[in-house]
Design an enzyme around this catalytic site. Structure first.
Site, PDB file in Angstrom:
ATOM      1  CG  ASP A  59      96.668  38.913  30.155  1.00 56.49           C
ATOM      2  OD1 ASP A  59      95.956  39.897  30.423  1.00 56.49           O
ATOM      3  OD2 ASP A  59      96.220  37.820  29.786  1.00 56.49           O
ATOM      4  CG  ASP A 388      93.733  41.783  27.832  1.00 58.28           C
ATOM      5  OD1 ASP A 388      93.286  40.624  27.727  1.00 58.28           O
ATOM      6  OD2 ASP A 388      94.596  42.116  28.674  1.00 58.28           O
TER       7      ASP A 388
HETATM    8  P1  ADP Z   1      94.250  44.548  34.029  1.00 49.41           P
HETATM    9  O1  ADP Z   1      94.723  43.151  33.862  1.00 49.41           O
HETATM   10  O2  ADP Z   1      93.501  44.726  35.307  1.00 49.41           O
HETATM   11  O3  ADP Z   1      93.528  45.082  32.853  1.00 49.41           O
HETATM   12  P2  ADP Z   1      96.344  46.378  33.280  1.00 49.41           P
HETATM   13  O4  ADP Z   1      97.796  46.138  33.482  1.00 49.41           O
HETATM   14  O5  ADP Z   1      95.805  46.319  31.909  1.00 49.41           O
HETATM   15  O6  ADP Z   1      95.577  45.399  34.239  1.00 49.41           O
HETATM   16  O7  ADP Z   1      96.047  47.815  33.908  1.00 49.41           O
HETATM   17  C1  ADP Z   1      94.773  48.357  33.929  1.00 49.41           C
HETATM   18  C2  ADP Z   1      94.752  49.646  34.730  1.00 49.41           C
HETATM   19  O8  ADP Z   1      95.596  50.627  34.153  1.00 49.41           O
HETATM   20  C3  ADP Z   1      93.366  50.241  34.771  1.00 49.41           C
HETATM   21  O9  ADP Z   1      93.053  50.652  36.068  1.00 49.41           O
HETATM   22  C4  ADP Z   1      93.485  51.425  33.826  1.00 49.41           C
HETATM   23  O10 ADP Z   1      92.565  52.463  34.134  1.00 49.41           O
HETATM   24  C5  ADP Z   1      94.892  51.861  34.082  1.00 49.41           C
HETATM   25  N1  ADP Z   1      95.449  52.744  33.047  1.00 49.41           N
HETATM   26  C6  ADP Z   1      95.472  52.589  31.716  1.00 49.41           C
HETATM   27  N2  ADP Z   1      96.087  53.632  31.114  1.00 49.41           N
HETATM   28  C7  ADP Z   1      96.473  54.487  32.099  1.00 49.41           C
HETATM   29  C8  ADP Z   1      97.160  55.750  32.156  1.00 49.41           C
HETATM   30  N3  ADP Z   1      97.610  56.347  31.048  1.00 49.41           N
HETATM   31  N4  ADP Z   1      97.358  56.298  33.368  1.00 49.41           N
HETATM   32  C9  ADP Z   1      96.945  55.670  34.470  1.00 49.41           C
HETATM   33  N5  ADP Z   1      96.301  54.512  34.498  1.00 49.41           N
HETATM   34  C10 ADP Z   1      96.064  53.915  33.332  1.00 49.41           C
HETATM   35 MG    MG Z   2      94.145  45.514  30.959  1.00 49.67          MG
END
Ligand code: ADP
Ligand code: MG
Length: 542
Positions: A59, A388
């Site tokens: 996170d 989140d």
């Molecule tokens: P943040 O702290 O920014 O929320 P995360 O590690 O939660 O970071 O990642 C968020 C990103 O992952 C977003 O751009 C979201 O669209 C992308 N994401 C979530 N699920 C998938 C998936 N199955 N394939 C590709 N991207 C994904």
């Molecule tokens: Mg996220």
């Protein structure tokens, strides 16, 4: 000519290009740290503090907060993630990664001798345009469409420790949020405080459940008290049920056995009076924020009253809200009308420990998600993912249902449209806007890199897709490595995640770019300053 010194000797100063370079490098370093955690295939970080306590997380905001970053410019990027966390609750890594890339692009422009003011102007224009573009890419869903809200929650939990049970957790979460959502005069109102998350190690993630009510991590204080109280009339007390402590420096001189007897009797009367005051209200359950003396515990148990002591203030407030009771400061002033109500108060064993469940409350809009999981570290990380996801669902509901496709699709479309926009301009800002457009590609590129997929291939394929008529929602599915319409596979996010990330990242970048002088005072001159303050000089803000 003699040089003139206007700063204390031990202060350090960097001006112009040096200052900019340093600040930009610091900002980029922060973004680089969290970059590898982005997306479902992102890695985790292990953070160990000076006491040896461990946090394992991916996170963004948690990592940056725990790192206790010191560099002033780097701190601005930490602020970006904190703001993102407060405003949306998710997208904290995204926001910082975008800010880092905007700085990287700016550095290249500075190398080409483009003045920071021009970059700043270009970035501002691009950011405003980006908001417009994002809005046009978004779609409105029905805010009571549970299936879609669950997909949003699941997108947020993909790739996190919560993933194994993300379907169940998404269901629980959406139902929980649904029951704390109120509509007043056509506007929806969600009090985040009404949603409590309680953790208990042991069991599987899948054993997590939604409780329509409140769970208090406390048990009744006397074994003879009832385990279950139906039609609970609850007294919420912010006063110790104990004999008054004498002040530390008061001495009571007792010279005869009669005096001692009298003293003890007086104390006992005081305690009895307390119990009478409780009984007078008609309460059959007590949650006390402070302590309860043994003899009172016994007397209460004889009367069939359920009592818990040393309940946390935050729990007391939640109880007050849920049961519509009032927290009473003085037991002698407690009245029946101060009592709260719950259909059932019950002590249950969860994961080998006793907890108190307060259910069927007067105000049903208080819910608790009870998270279960193997170890403390796992359960903490699950909690972060659930929080989140809660932020995302709440943000969509509050925003009137505006969603956008994920997986880097929105950033790819932004990049394309901003490029187009830059071509309509002729000024010197054009170059800066082009750089801004290019910076947007960092999200799909990083998602690919973190998943071990060739980023160049992905970007080329996405560009081709986005040039076609129905290509705007194409992003990278990190699980198949293929570019896909993200909406068709349910990877959707709140519009607010993106608009906030873009505006937060741009603001911080601009702030860093506008600095051309960093003056840091040394310890010694700071101490001198304090000395001056002691002599009545006005304090100086730093
Ligand atoms: P943040 O702290 O920014 O929320 P995360 O590690 O939660 O970071 O990642 C968020 C990103 O992952 C977003 O751009 C979201 O669209 C992308 N994401 C979530 N699920 C998938 C998936 N199955 N394939 C590709 N991207 C994904
Ligand atoms: Mg996220």
């Amino acid at each position: 000519m003699q040089p003139i010194y206007i700063l204390p000797e031990d202060s350090s100063r960097n001006t112009g290009r040096t200052a900019q370079k340093m600040n930009i490098a610091a900002g980029i370093a922060v973004a680089e740290t969290v970059r590898t955690t982005l997306g479902p295939k992102g890695m985790d970080k292990m953070l160990v503090d000076s006491l040896g306590d461990i946090i394992i997380t991916n996170d963004g905001v948690t990592i940056l907060e725990e790192m206790q970053i010191n560099h002033p410019a780097a701190k601005m990027l930490v602020e970006v993630s904190k703001t993102q966390d407060q405003e949306v609750g998710d997208g904290t890594t995204t926001a910082v990664v975008i800010a880092g890339e905007l700085l990287k692009q700016a550095e290249q422009l500075l190398e080409k001798n483009i003045h920071p003011t021009i970059i700043v102007n270009g970035y501002r224009m691009a950011s405003l345009k980006a908001q417009e573009i994002l809005e046009s890419l978004s779609e409105k869903i029905e805010i009571n469409n549970k299936k879609i809200l669950e997909k949003i929650a699941m997108t947020a939990m993909t790739g996190k420790s919560a993933e194994m049970a993300r379907e169940k957790l998404a269901k629980i979460l959406v139902e929980a949020i649904g029951s704390i959502t109120e509509s007043r005069d056509k506007t929806v109102f969600i009090d985040r405080e009404s949603l409590k998350i309680e953790k208990k190690t042991g069991g599987k993630i899948d054993d997590s459940e939604l409780i329509k009510g409140i769970i208090i991590d406390k048990e009744r204080i006397h074994p003879d008290m009832p385990r279950i109280v139906e039609n609970a009339k609850i007294l919420l007390l912010d006063q110790a049920l104990e004999a008054k402590e004498t002040d530390t420096d008061t001495q009571i001189r007792i010279t005869s056995p009669e005096q001692l007897q009298a003293f003890m009797e007086q104390e006992e009367r005081a305690l009895k009076k307390m119990v009478e005051d409780v009984l007078k209200t008609g309460a059959n359950v007590i949650f006390c924020e402070k302590g309860i003396e043994d003899s009172i515990q016994y007397m209460l148990s004889r009367k069939g009253i359920f009592a818990s002591r040393r309940v946390k203030r935050s729990d007391m407030e939640k109880l007050a809200k849920a049961t519509a009771g009032k927290i009473v400061n003085k037991i002698e002033e407690a009245e029946q009308k101060d009592l709260g109500f719950a259909g059932i108060v019950e002590q249950k064993k969860i994961g080998g420990e006793e907890m108190t469940f307060v259910e069927k409350c007067k105000h049903p809009k208080s819910v608790t998600i009870l998270l279960r999981g193997g170890t403390e570290h796992v359960i903490d990380e699950i909690e972060r993912a659930v929080i989140d996801a809660a932020g995302d669902v709440i943000s969509v509901i509050k925003d009137g249902g505006k969603i956008i496709a994920g997986g880097g699709s929105a950033e790819m479309e932004l990049s394309k449209q901003l490029m187009k926009y830059s071509n309509t301009l002729s000024g010197r800002e054009q170059m800066a806007i082009k750089s801004y457009a290019m910076a947007m590609e960092v999200i799909p590129r990083t998602l690919a890199e973190n998943a071990g997929i060739d980023a160049l291939d992905v970007l080329t394929s996405l560009k081709t897709r986005h040039d076609t008529k129905d290509g705007k929602d194409f992003g990278l599915n990190v699980f198949t490595g293929k570019t896909t319409d993200m909406k068709s596979i349910g990877i959707i996010e709140p519009l607010k995640i993106k608009t906030q990330a873009i505006s937060g990242a741009t603001e911080a970048t601009i702030m860093i770019l506008r600095i051309d002088d960093v003056i840091a005072r040394g310890k010694e001159s700071m101490q001198n300053q304090r000395g001056m303050n002691n002599q009545g000089m006005p304090p100086m803000d730093m």
